[in-house]
Design a protein around this motif. Structure first.
Motif, mmCIF file in Angstrom:
data_model
loop_
_atom_site.group_PDB
_atom_site.id
_atom_site.type_symbol
_atom_site.label_atom_id
_atom_site.label_comp_id
_atom_site.label_asym_id
_atom_site.label_seq_id
_atom_site.Cartn_x
_atom_site.Cartn_y
_atom_site.Cartn_z
ATOM 1 N N PRO A 24 0.795 -1.222 0.000
ATOM 2 C CA PRO A 24 0.000 0.000 0.000
ATOM 3 C C PRO A 24 0.832 1.280 0.000
ATOM 4 N N TYR A 34 24.099 -21.464 10.437
ATOM 5 C CA TYR A 34 24.307 -20.348 11.355
ATOM 6 C C TYR A 34 24.964 -20.771 12.664
ATOM 7 N N PHE A 45 22.411 -16.814 1.592
ATOM 8 C CA PHE A 45 22.010 -15.753 2.518
ATOM 9 C C PHE A 45 22.698 -15.829 3.868
ATOM 10 N N ILE A 46 22.578 -17.006 4.496
ATOM 11 C CA ILE A 46 23.050 -17.104 5.869
ATOM 12 C C ILE A 46 24.569 -17.046 5.922
ATOM 13 N N ILE A 91 17.587 -21.672 -10.840
ATOM 14 C CA ILE A 91 16.971 -22.962 -10.540
ATOM 15 C C ILE A 91 16.474 -23.628 -11.814
ATOM 16 N N MET A 128 10.337 -21.967 -7.625
ATOM 17 C CA MET A 128 10.421 -20.712 -6.876
ATOM 18 C C MET A 128 11.561 -20.812 -5.872
ATOM 19 N N PRO A 129 12.450 -19.855 -5.862
ATOM 20 C CA PRO A 129 13.508 -19.872 -4.856
ATOM 21 C C PRO A 129 12.899 -19.566 -3.495
ATOM 22 N N LEU A 136 13.720 -19.362 -0.200
ATOM 23 C CA LEU A 136 14.207 -18.427 0.812
ATOM 24 C C LEU A 136 14.090 -16.973 0.337
ATOM 25 N N VAL A 137 14.464 -16.735 -0.929
ATOM 26 C CA VAL A 137 14.362 -15.388 -1.491
ATOM 27 C C VAL A 137 12.914 -14.932 -1.452
ATOM 28 N N PHE A 138 12.045 -15.852 -1.861
ATOM 29 C CA PHE A 138 10.647 -15.508 -1.960
ATOM 30 C C PHE A 138 10.055 -15.218 -0.581
ATOM 31 N N LEU A 149 11.647 -14.291 2.031
ATOM 32 C CA LEU A 149 12.239 -13.028 2.484
ATOM 33 C C LEU A 149 11.451 -11.844 1.954
ATOM 34 N N ALA A 150 11.032 -11.963 0.703
ATOM 35 C CA ALA A 150 10.334 -10.858 0.065
ATOM 36 C C ALA A 150 8.881 -10.787 0.489
ATOM 37 N N VAL A 151 8.233 -11.952 0.645
ATOM 38 C CA VAL A 151 6.798 -11.974 0.893
ATOM 39 C C VAL A 151 6.446 -11.547 2.313
ATOM 40 N N THR A 164 6.306 -7.794 3.041
ATOM 41 C CA THR A 164 5.292 -7.170 2.190
ATOM 42 C C THR A 164 3.902 -7.466 2.713
ATOM 43 N N LEU A 219 3.104 -5.511 5.729
ATOM 44 C CA LEU A 219 2.909 -4.108 5.394
ATOM 45 C C LEU A 219 1.536 -3.884 4.774
ATOM 46 N N ARG A 220 0.986 -4.924 4.186
ATOM 47 C CA ARG A 220 -0.338 -4.814 3.574
ATOM 48 C C ARG A 220 -1.375 -4.544 4.651
ATOM 49 N N ALA A 261 15.977 -19.906 10.168
ATOM 50 C CA ALA A 261 16.707 -19.221 9.099
ATOM 51 C C ALA A 261 16.055 -17.884 8.784
ATOM 52 N N LEU A 266 17.512 -14.062 9.410
ATOM 53 C CA LEU A 266 17.683 -13.052 8.370
ATOM 54 C C LEU A 266 16.810 -11.821 8.630
#
Lengths: 329, 333
Positions: A31, A160, A270-271, A308, B164-165, B167-169, B171-173, B176, B179-180, B269, B273
């Motif tokens: 938003p 980790y 990442f880690i 991937i 779909m990656p 961990l990346v996904f 992290l992003a979702v 977000t 915040l929605r 994990a 992060l």
């Protein structure tokens, strides 16, 4: 073979489009306008509108997506007039934070992640497969039982925790290694290797536990198959039976998993990067997520998906090369 | 990082076919009793099972433990830290009152935060495992039994989800998504953060179980008992959940028991992060992340949460392996 690859590429393309659509839709469902975040507190509505126009986020979603895709293949232009900014293909937009082109950020970060994964993968494949093989050949001995115990524990260990143990023991407590850092390979190969030794060991040891378990199981199964008995009956030496015949058959499923693991890791370790403070792709993503730097997040998610998907295709082709029983069609 | 335990099980399960021979004794035993007997005789299963029960009890009884121990997870003991914020005493301030010492900086008790950390971790992991297993079983059983277009569509969804990656996904979702519903400066309620994590795990995690179940159902589909049920006019619901499902409990149970530790590490994990749970909720990942800065000066701070999550995951993995052996003694590992 050719038709197989073409078909796989088509399916991969569709998958990537779906993934990019999902990611795109998700981020722009946020938003709060990124323009507001960028502009700061003292912005007027007009300022925000201007920033939005410059970023191209004032347009309807489908057009934004079209612009994004167009940018990747032919480049695009942001804003107009004084704020005109040309972005040549492949254009992934500009960072919301410092206006750096996203492609530039990726070009900086990718070699770091590549180096980490490369060294780690060499270590985990060599260590894991040889340990698993020797274990299988000496089934039931003290060596085998010890290996099973260690790999079982290793498979439950986490990056980790293990990485921090190594860091404490090898750097802080004994000073055997310097704190990890990245030096480009082209600049100084020696420093490149020494600086990355710790992340390599962390990833290498942990993953080799999984690979040792897997290759031991595969090897045991292959050794009981008829063609191995035939090879023995032909009078081949034990060494030839084990390496030329048994290992070759046992390694096929391991190739699949290794391919996918490497593909996934290339999208960002990442880690590992966070623990050792290495500025790789993973760290870039984590930072971008914290600041809701959408263009960078979009790009890294897509890139990770590309790795991937490509790894999947490479694995399928490799399969046919390694194992003559597999026919691609 | 690598092949998920669920898929590992799938491989093992595909290789071995069906149930082992029933033991013939004077007393008739149900398959459940057989499994229980095998588990009881297995030393690994016994030890890991006891450790698991203790850890689960600790998680459930966390508030009680907190009261008996006399410390709450958010209580700060600033007077036990030195001027630079490091705990006084040895091994990170271990003492009779603070068994695992204190956190440098904030001075919170590590032991009680660990107990609450197990609670958070297990809640999310068990929740995610239940949801993913349910989705995976339902979709897998439908795809396997109906075949054709349904199978193809579900298979395609599986492929996309696998590409779909994760961990990346995630992290992003996760940020977000929060915040929605909440502003950038609002405090996000714990239940919301926990639900978000479970939803994200569920969105990706069902694929392994779905593949496993589909494979099993495809091999059962042509068996006589299925044909018999169909001939006697059984409906779809009856076919799927009365005829097929009871025959594939064993692999599902094993997949479930191995999915739990993978979500324990997944949650750790993500919180390591910096996404997932709010700062105030005790969690392993967050603790270990905070401890990095103190690794040189106070290694005990890394050690206690690290060894606990290791023990938790190891116990689950060992128990899952033992369970597989007990349910399917013929499978060789």
């Amino acid at each position: 073979m050719f038709r197989f690859v073409v078909r796989r590429l088509l399916v991969a393309g569709v998958t990537l489009v779906v993934i990019s659509l999902v990611t795109f839709g998700l981020f722009f469902a946020v938003p709060s306008s990124p323009a507001k975040v960028m502009c700061g507190k003292n912005c007027t509505a007009a300022d925000i509108a201007q920033v939005e126009q410059r970023l191209g986020i004032d347009q309807p979603l489908p057009r934004q997506y079209a612009g994004f895709v167009k940018g990747i293949f032919v480049g695009r232009t942001y804003g107009s007039g004084d704020f005109r900014q040309d972005c040549p293909a492949p254009c992934l937009g500009y960072s919301f934070r410092n206006n750096q082109p996203v492609t530039e950020i990726i070009a900086q970060r990718l070699p770091v992640t590549f180096s980490i994964v490369f060294g780690g993968a060499v270590l985990w494949l060599v260590l894991g497969i040889s340990l698993g093989m020797v274990s299988a050949l000496r089934r039931g001995t003290v060596f085998d039982r010890t290996a099973i115990g260690i790999t079982l524990a290793g498979a439950s260990m986490q990056v980790y925790f293990f990485g921090l143990i190594l860091l404490y023991l090898l750097v802080y407590a004994t000073g055997l290694l310097p704190f990890p850092s990245y030096t480009p390979l082209t600049e100084n190969p020696g420093r490149w290797a020494v600086g990355l030794l710790l992340p390599w060991m962390t990833l290498g040891f942990l993953n080799s536990a999984l690979y040792a378990r897997l290759s031991r199981a595969q090897m045991l199964e292959t050794l009981s198959e008829d063609f191995v008995r035939t090879a023995r009956a032909k009078g081949l030496s034990a060494r030839q039976v084990h390496t030329r015949h048994a290992l070759r058959a046992a390694i096929t499923p391991i190739v699949t998993i290794a391919g996918l693991d490497i593909g996934t890791s290339l999208g960002g370790t990442f880690i590992t990067e966070t623990i050792f403070g290495l500025q790789g792709l993973g760290k870039a993503t984590v930072e971008a997520v914290q600041f809701l730097n959408l263009p960078v997040v979009m790009a890294t998610v897509l890139l990770a998906a590309v790795f991937i998907v490509v790894a999947n295709i490479v694995v399928d082709v490799l399969y046919a090369v390694i194992d003559p029983r597999v026919r691609l069609s | 990082m690598s092949l998920s335990p669920v898929e590992g099980v799938a491989l093992a399960e595909i290789e071995s076919t069906g149930e082992g021979p029933e033991q013939k004794g004077l007393v008739g035993r149900s398959p459940g009793q057989l499994v229980w007997n095998r588990l009881r005789r297995d030393r690994t299963a016994l030890v890991s099972g006891i450790v698991l029960v203790l850890l689960i009890l600790a998680a459930v009884a966390a508030p009680l433990i907190s009261r008996l121990y006399g410390t709450s997870p958010s209580q700060q003991f600033g007077d036990l830290l030195d001027a630079t914020g490091m705990p006084l005493g040895y091994v990170g301030g271990v003492s009779g009152d603070h068994w695992f010492g204190l956190e440098p900086g904030l001075g919170r008790d590590i032991f009680i935060r660990m107990i609450y950390g197990i609670r958070t971790s297990l809640l999310i992991a068990l929740g995610a495992a239940v949801v993913t297993t349910t989705i995976g079983v339902v979709l897998g059983i439908i795809a396997g039994y109906l075949g054709g277009v349904v199978d193809a569509v579900i298979g395609w969804f599986t492929d996309v989800a696998l590409a779909m990656p994760f961990l990346v996904f995630a992290l992003a979702v996760v940020p977000t998504f929060s915040l929605r519903f909440y502003g950038p400066r609002d405090a996000i309620p714990t239940w919301f953060a926990v639900t978000t994590l479970i939803v994200v795990f569920a969105a990706f995690g069902w694929t392994g179980t779905a593949r496993l179940v589909r494979g099993q159902v495809v091999s059962l589909r042509e068996r006589e008992f299925v044909e018999a049920a169909r001939a006697s006019g059984a409906g779809l619901w009856h076919m799927l959940f009365r005829q097929l499902l009871p025959n594939i409990w064993a692999p599902i149970l094993v997949a479930f028991s191995l999915a739990v530790p993978s979500y324990v590490t997944g949650e750790a994990a993500l919180s390591f992060l910096g996404v997932g749970l709010p700062e105030s909720v005790p969690s392993f990942g967050r603790m270990i992340y905070r401890s990095i800065d103190y690794l040189q000066t106070d290694p005990a701070y890394v050690f206690f949460p690290g060894i606990t999550i290791f023990a938790l995951v190891l116990a689950f993995n060992l128990f899952g392996d033992a369970l597989r052996d007990a349910l399917d003694p013929k499978s060789s590992r």
